[in-house]
Every structure is written in C-alpha cells, then in structure tokens.
Design a protein around this motif. Structure first.
Motif, PDB file in Angstrom:
ATOM      1  N   THR A  10      -2.758  -6.000  43.304  1.00 59.36           N
ATOM      2  CA  THR A  10      -1.937  -6.566  42.242  1.00 59.36           C
ATOM      3  C   THR A  10      -2.537  -6.247  40.879  1.00 59.36           C
ATOM      4  N   LEU A  11      -3.846  -6.423  40.754  1.00 59.44           N
ATOM      5  CA  LEU A  11      -4.470  -6.178  39.448  1.00 59.44           C
ATOM      6  C   LEU A  11      -4.321  -4.718  39.038  1.00 59.44           C
ATOM      7  N   TRP A  38      -1.598  -3.031  40.172  1.00 57.13           N
ATOM      8  CA  TRP A  38      -0.176  -2.790  40.381  1.00 57.13           C
ATOM      9  C   TRP A  38       0.037  -1.536  41.223  1.00 57.13           C
ATOM     10  N   PHE A  72      -0.667 -18.050  46.777  1.00 57.86           N
ATOM     11  CA  PHE A  72      -0.577 -16.677  46.264  1.00 57.86           C
ATOM     12  C   PHE A  72      -0.020 -15.754  47.348  1.00 57.86           C
ATOM     13  N   SER A 131       3.721 -16.834  48.461  1.00 55.47           N
ATOM     14  CA  SER A 131       4.754 -16.534  47.459  1.00 55.47           C
ATOM     15  C   SER A 131       4.958 -15.024  47.349  1.00 55.47           C
ATOM     16  N   ALA A 146       8.507 -13.380  47.920  1.00 50.62           N
ATOM     17  CA  ALA A 146       9.118 -12.553  46.872  1.00 50.62           C
ATOM     18  C   ALA A 146       9.503 -11.191  47.441  1.00 50.62           C
ATOM     19  N   LEU A 202      12.083  -8.543  45.735  1.00 49.84           N
ATOM     20  CA  LEU A 202      11.495  -8.294  44.407  1.00 49.84           C
ATOM     21  C   LEU A 202      11.239  -6.809  44.171  1.00 49.84           C
ATOM     22  N   LEU A 240       0.925 -13.096  32.452  1.00 53.14           N
ATOM     23  CA  LEU A 240       1.154 -12.165  33.560  1.00 53.14           C
ATOM     24  C   LEU A 240       0.432 -12.645  34.823  1.00 53.14           C
ATOM     25  N   MET A 241      -0.807 -13.095  34.643  1.00 54.31           N
ATOM     26  CA  MET A 241      -1.578 -13.574  35.790  1.00 54.31           C
ATOM     27  C   MET A 241      -0.895 -14.783  36.421  1.00 54.31           C
ATOM     28  N   THR A 268       2.155 -13.673  38.198  1.00 53.35           N
ATOM     29  CA  THR A 268       1.828 -12.856  39.359  1.00 53.35           C
ATOM     30  C   THR A 268       1.323 -13.731  40.500  1.00 53.35           C
ATOM     31  N   LEU A 269       0.433 -14.673  40.172  1.00 58.93           N
ATOM     32  CA  LEU A 269      -0.121 -15.513  41.237  1.00 58.93           C
ATOM     33  C   LEU A 269       0.971 -16.350  41.895  1.00 58.93           C
ATOM     34  N   TRP A 319       4.109 -15.073  41.958  1.00 56.80           N
ATOM     35  CA  TRP A 319       5.138 -14.078  42.247  1.00 56.80           C
ATOM     36  C   TRP A 319       6.500 -14.533  41.722  1.00 56.80           C
ATOM     37  N   LEU A 379       8.467 -12.047  35.777  1.00 53.73           N
ATOM     38  CA  LEU A 379       7.754 -10.765  35.772  1.00 53.73           C
ATOM     39  C   LEU A 379       8.612  -9.653  35.182  1.00 53.73           C
ATOM     40  N   PHE A 381      -5.007  -4.186  33.697  1.00 58.26           N
ATOM     41  CA  PHE A 381      -4.052  -5.041  34.426  1.00 58.26           C
ATOM     42  C   PHE A 381      -2.692  -4.984  33.726  1.00 58.26           C
ATOM     43  N   PHE A 392       0.672  -2.805  34.946  1.00 57.61           N
ATOM     44  CA  PHE A 392       1.903  -3.576  35.194  1.00 57.61           C
ATOM     45  C   PHE A 392       3.088  -2.925  34.486  1.00 57.61           C
TER      46      PHE A 392
END
Lengths: 320, 320
Positions: free
Chosen positions: A176-177, A179, A258, A261, A265, A270, B172-173, B176-177, B179, B184, B258, B262
């Motif tokens: 995720t960090l 992407w 985390f 979800s 998603a 998503l 964003l974090m 994201t955490l 979702w 987003l 990050f 994204f």
C-alpha cells in the motif's frame, strides 16, 4: 480476568476481539475461527487433499494441528533450506516438524534443497547475487517452486501456508505504501489454481493474530522453534510489523480492521486492475509456469549455481 | 553542511531530497518547486483570480507570499472562528493575516462567523451535538461553505489552501487504513469545479513538507501563529502524523514516496471507483450544492443554533 464462556480464570485476553478465554475455551475458539475463515473464503473442503507447508514454527504447526483436529486430510511438507545461523536453525526446525508428525501420526514429506539441488539456500543465494546480501528472495522463490512441485506431483488439491494476520498486514502495508497495484489485487486469503501446473493456495490463519497462534501452540503443548530465521532480522517485513504493532497497541483491532476493510473494498470493486489470469509460459526444463518465455528463474538459478561450482577457481591465484 | 548551489553555509538540509541549501537559494528553490506543482497538476494560470484561504499559520501565509512572488493574482480570505482556547487563538491569527496583507499591500477579505451567523464555532458545535465534543467537523463544514461562497460571490476562478504534504499523507493514510474508496478517489492536488456553485480547489503545497513551509516562513521573516488550534490536540490526524513522522525518520522521503506513488497509481487506472461527478442538489436556502435534497447541512446547523438560542431557557429553573 475471567473467561467469557465459563467464568473460570482466563489465560488470554484478546483486546482486538474484546474477548478473554480460559485454556479450554481458547483451544475450542481458535479452531472454530479457522473453520469460519476456511468456509468464508471457500478455501477447501474435507474431501480434498491438503498439503501444509510447515517450517517448525508456531504458525504452521498450530495450523496443521487445527486442520487435523477439524477433520481435514492434511499432510505436511518440510523444506530443508540448509540455514545454520549459529542456531542449527534448519536442523532444529526439521526436528520439530518430525516430532509433531510422529506424535500425531501424520505424514511429513521432506525436501532437502542441498541434497536435491546441490547447494543450500545461503550458498545458492551468494552465488546468484540476488537480494543484496540477503538470501530471502532466493529462498522465497525456491520454496514457492518446491511447494508447487510437491503439491502437483503428489496430487494435492490445495497448498496451505501458516501466514498469519500480522504477516498479511505487513505485506499489505508495504504494497500500500508503494501503491503496488499488481501486488495489491493479487493479495487474498485464497488464490485459485489459475494454471494447470499451479496449485491452489490458501491461508487459513489470514485473520488470526500472531499472538493467537503463539498462545495456541503454547496451550496445546506444541514444541516449536522460537527463533526467527537469522536472515529475517532487520528485514523490511519486520519494519512494517513494528509500525503496525504500534498502531495495534494504540488501537486494538487496527490490523484486523485494515485487512478486512481491504478485502471488503476489493470485493466491492475498488480496483480496476485485475490479477493477471494466465497468459503464462511453461518452463521447458521443469514444466512449471513462468512469466517470461524460456527457462524459469528457478531453473536459471540452479544452472548458474552448478556452473559456478563446477568451474570453481582455486582459492588462491596461481603463482605468476 | 554546504549549499549545493553556491557552497555557502547551508541553513537547511532536506534528507528527503538529498539537498542542502543556503538561505538565498532556499528562498528561490521553494517557489520554484511550487511553480512546478502548479503547472504539473494544472492548478491555475496567471490570468486567473485566486482566493487563498489564510489561517495566520506558516503554511497559508508562506503560500500567499510565494504566489505573490511568482506573480499570481492572489487575494486572502481570513475566517474568524471565535476560538479562544486560552491563547486568543482566533484574534492572534487574524492579526497575523492583517499584518501580512498590510506589509505586502495585498487584499484580505475577512469573514467573522459569530458576527455573521450569530454564534462562534465552539458555541455552534456544542449546540449541534456533532463531532463528539470536538468542534472540528462543524468547523470544517462551515469553513468549506464560507470559502466556497466568498470564492463564488467574489468571482474567483480558484480557491487555494495551504495543505502541505504532511497534511495530505495523514489524510491519505487514514483513508487507506480504512480503505475508504470514496475518499481515496477524491483526494487530489486539484479538484475541478464539478458544479456551477462549487469553486475549483487547489493545494500548491501538496508535495511540500511541513518542515519546508516552516523554514520558508522563518527565513522570509513572516510573522505567523505558532500554536496549533487547541482542538487539534489528540486528533486523529495528529495520530497519523506521528506514525508517518516515525516512518520518515527511518526512511527519508517515505511520505513523498507514499503520496506520489498514490497519485501515479490513481493516474495509471488502479481504481475502478470514480469520484462522484455531480447529481448534486441545490440548497433552497443558500444556493450551494448539497448531496441530499432539501436544506444543506450548513443551513440546518444554523437553523438549530438559532432555534436553541432563541428558545434558551433561563439559566436557573423558576422557583416552584
């Protein structure tokens, strides 16, 4: 702290679930949780033949124990990597697996890398020059190949690993960090056999905290290897685990939330990107699927290792 | 440490950019970076009228300064929230904005919430019962409404805010955490005016670290309010900023990486979900777009505040 179910003294308090349990009820509760995950993600059924990759650690041995208790047909696969690290790491972990199998009357298959391919993982990695001084990427690649081969040749329906929630969220956080879309869409509790030569893969502990598998192993009296692999120290995965542990300490349930979800998603549509389905090539040497045409990276690794070892120069230069 | 450009003594070392600069070159470098962001994300042009929301803090005043130096037509908007917090927070921040505008011969528009609507933000929030004891959600909603109204009524082309990289990655974090797909896909350096009554919004500091805006304000001699709003203490955003600061300390550049990866993934089509375009309703009272039909939440807030204040019971019960 008392057990939620019977009022006896609790041996574990799981803040993430707001649940404290005594030994007896904990040893019932965890298999029940695992069964639910197996069903929810349609991992496998009781009529199927399961190959569990076991390392001798708490996760994989607890998982094998639980699958056996739940009535699944699970054989073990131990892969000897030839890692010493001053701890006889591979030898000890092998012993733990053998002991567990013998105690429970289960079948353990053993694959020794050095014996079969002519070099241990650390040796092969140092020859290959992959992974910047760490054998981890070579080790992962070799294990994936061998697990897949044993599953295919042994006629297993599914290959199962002991990856727990902490493992899954560390990978998820890393992807995720960055992407890393391709990896994100592929991360799942179960991966279908997208190609005839690839085994279906499942992770029944994907919603189970590491602390829960450790507690299970201790309470069940499972003898397991406590040490981490020496090469894991300072790894990227441990860096993400540290961050996630801090988050979990502040907000119990943060990891599970985390992960769940994310799955939700993804399920909810998503992502536009889809996991690449097939269009894979087949390695002419080993017959396993590979992304690029020609020999797969596994076969190329061993070609190089054998070539280097056969052509090995004398340790000191010849006098001029 | 020496300046990369001239070899003089550096006043700032940016590990994330592997770049150290002296005062003179830093005060050139940052506007140049901002100009690049404005162009890359097509935020606005020099022919357009810009409204900068200023709070009196380092970010918004530095941004106004940079836009002015770069030759953009930027007026300021200060919104008086009526927050005291034992620090005269709103009064001091107002003074900083007035001082900056006067020094640079720029136009500052001022909107005082209590004066125009009859209650300060803390009072309105406590009457509204929103936000579990914190006025932050009411404050955000009111500011968005007022900024949008002033931009629209003043005929501005774009509304600009001083959100920096640290702000953006914290949001964003958080998204994201969890979702939170809807959030987003909407997070971006520039949001187009998706509806006639909505102003285009841009964040020229979206790639600029908070430390860089602070250094700029100090080196330019901009007087700004150092205190955070008292209500920000212990906020969720600060929790995520803490985590991200730790990551940045271990891996300089982690925040920027990050954020940029994204944006790149989004641009590259990672998400299937699209930001909701319009299908918005218009509030019959204020004329601003609103998601649900009927009065918007801004107008409903003030209806409730006025009703409660008008019907206010005597402070002590009447003697029986």
């Amino acid at each position: 702290m008392k057990c939620r179910k019977c009022g006896e003294r609790a041996v574990i308090n799981m803040r993430q679930h707001k649940l404290a349990l005594c030994k007896e009820h904990y040893l019932e509760w965890l298999p029940d949780q695992v069964e639910r995950a197996i069903e929810k993600y349609q991992m496998f059924g009781r009529e199927e033949r399961i190959l569990v990759a076991v390392s001798g650690g708490k996760d994989s041995l607890s998982l094998w124990d639980i699958l056996h208790r739940l009535g699944y047909q699970a054989e073990g696969l131990y892969i000897g990597l030839g890692i010493d690290g001053g701890l006889d790491y591979s030898e000890n972990s092998h012993r733990m697996c053998e002991k567990f199998a013998a105690t429970h009357g289960l079948t353990l298959r053993v694959e020794d890398i050095a014996q079969r391919y002519g070099a241990s993982i650390p040796e092969a990695a140092s020859i290959s020059n992959r992974g910047r001084g760490r054998p981890c990427s070579v080790c992962g690649m070799v294990k994936r190949h061998v697990m897949n081969r044993v599953a295919r040749d042994g006629g297993f329906d599914v290959l199962v690993t002991g990856h727990n929630l902490d493992d899954e969220v560390a990978v998820l956080m890393q992807n995720t960090l960055h992407w890393a879309g391709g990896y994100l869409v592929r991360q799942a509790p179960v991966l279908p056999a997208s190609h005839p030569g690839l085994a279906r893969k499942a992770k029944p502990f994907c919603r189970t905290y590491e602390r829960e598998t450790a507690a299970y192993a201790l309470l069940r009296g499972i003898d397991y290897i406590y040490d981490e692999c020496v090469y894991a120290l300072g790894s990227t995965t441990l860096y993400y685990k540290d961050i996630l542990n801090q988050m979990e300490a502040k907000r119990p349930g943060a990891k599970l939330q985390f992960y769940l979800s994310f799955l939700e998603a993804k399920e909810g549509g998503l992502f536009a990107l889809q996991p690449e389905p097939g269009a894979l090539n087949v390695c002419g040497t080993c017959g396993q699927p590979t992304s690029a045409p020609g020999k797969c990276s596994f076969c190329r690794l061993w070609d190089k290792v054998h070539a280097v070892k056969e052509a090995a120069l004398p340790a000191s230069p010849a006098p001029s």
